[in-house]
Motif scaffolding. Structure first.
Motif, short mmCIF file in Angstrom:
data_model
loop_
_atom_site.label_atom_id
_atom_site.label_comp_id
_atom_site.label_asym_id
_atom_site.label_seq_id
_atom_site.Cartn_x
_atom_site.Cartn_y
_atom_site.Cartn_z
N ALA A 1 -1.07 -4.91 0.09
CA ALA A 1 -2.37 -4.31 -0.25
C ALA A 1 -2.46 -2.87 0.26
CB ALA A 1 -3.51 -5.16 0.33
N VAL A 2 -2.02 -2.64 1.49
CA VAL A 2 -2.08 -1.30 2.06
C VAL A 2 -1.13 -0.36 1.32
CG1 VAL A 2 -1.65 0.07 4.15
CG2 VAL A 2 -2.92 -2.08 4.29
N ALA A 3 0.05 -0.86 0.97
CA ALA A 3 0.98 -0.03 0.20
C ALA A 3 0.35 0.37 -1.13
CB ALA A 3 2.29 -0.78 -0.03
N ALA A 4 -0.36 -0.55 -1.76
CA ALA A 4 -1.04 -0.23 -3.03
C ALA A 4 -2.13 0.82 -2.81
CB ALA A 4 -1.64 -1.49 -3.64
N LEU A 5 -2.82 0.75 -1.68
CA LEU A 5 -3.86 1.75 -1.40
C LEU A 5 -3.26 3.11 -1.09
CD1 LEU A 5 -6.30 -0.41 0.74
CD2 LEU A 5 -6.67 0.46 -1.58
N ARG A 6 -2.08 3.13 -0.51
CA ARG A 6 -1.41 4.40 -0.17
C ARG A 6 -0.65 4.99 -1.35
NH1 ARG A 6 -1.56 4.89 5.45
NH2 ARG A 6 -1.38 2.97 6.65
N ALA A 7 -0.32 4.17 -2.34
CA ALA A 7 0.51 4.61 -3.47
C ALA A 7 -0.29 5.45 -4.45
CB ALA A 7 1.08 3.39 -4.18
N PRO B 1 5.71 1.41 -4.99
CA PRO B 1 7.16 1.24 -5.00
C PRO B 1 7.57 0.21 -3.94
CG PRO B 1 6.53 3.55 -4.66
CD PRO B 1 5.28 2.75 -4.67
N PRO B 2 8.59 -0.59 -4.23
CA PRO B 2 9.05 -1.59 -3.26
C PRO B 2 9.37 -1.00 -1.89
CG PRO B 2 10.11 -1.95 -5.37
CD PRO B 2 9.34 -0.66 -5.48
N ALA B 3 9.87 0.23 -1.86
CA ALA B 3 10.18 0.87 -0.57
C ALA B 3 8.92 1.08 0.26
CB ALA B 3 10.90 2.19 -0.80
N LEU B 4 7.81 1.40 -0.39
CA LEU B 4 6.55 1.60 0.33
C LEU B 4 6.03 0.27 0.88
CD1 LEU B 4 4.42 3.64 1.18
CD2 LEU B 4 3.32 3.32 -1.04
#
Length: 148
Positions: free
Chosen positions: A23-29, A36-39
């Motif tokens: 969820a946080v990766a989606a918010l930062r993307a 991205p999978p790396a994030l």
């Protein structure tokens, strides 16, 4: 810091470490698609490091960052899916509410975050953000729109 650090905060709930990285990766993307999978992997590694080697204070700093991302998603121009912000906000709010049962000042220190998260979640649920997603529902269900 003494050799014995308090680990009581680790027993609250596993949901933050399970649910927050994606969820946080989606918010930062960028808003163009899935993160991205790396994030996602980097976020998962950060959470793992905090849980395994961190302190409650460091963990709460991380959750304050997540709170800021959720509030920004709720108050800023929304151009993407609100579900990551809803999920992250609900997980952090539940966590912060459980702090009342732990010794120390964690519950008192997170009072402003709880208030901000409640307002942000209300806004995200009602779809009253300034962006185009209209009415949003955490489970991904949307209300039918009139074509008239």
């Amino acid at each position: 810091m003494s050799d014995r650090r308090s680990l009581v905060w680790l027993g609250l709930t596993p949901e933050p470490e399970q649910e927050l990285p994606a969820a946080v990766a989606a918010l930062r993307a960028p808003l163009d698609d899935r993160p991205p999978p790396a994030l996602v992997a980097a976020e998962r590694h950060r959470v793992e490091r905090l849980v395994l080697r961190g302190t409650q204070r460091g963990w709460l700093r991380y959750l304050r960052e997540v709170t800021e991302l959720v509030v920004a998603a709720a108050t800023g121009p929304a151009a993407g899916d609100p579900r990551p912000a809803l999920l992250a906000g609900e997980v952090v709010l539940d966590h912060h509410r459980m702090l009342i049962g732990l010794p120390g000042a964690g519950y008192a220190r997170t009072a402003a975050q709880r208030r901000d998260l409640e307002h942000a979640l209300d806004r995200l649920r009602s779809g009253s953000g300034t962006g185009p997603f209209g009415s949003s529902h955490p489970a991904g269900h949307s209300e039918p729109r009139s074509t008239a």
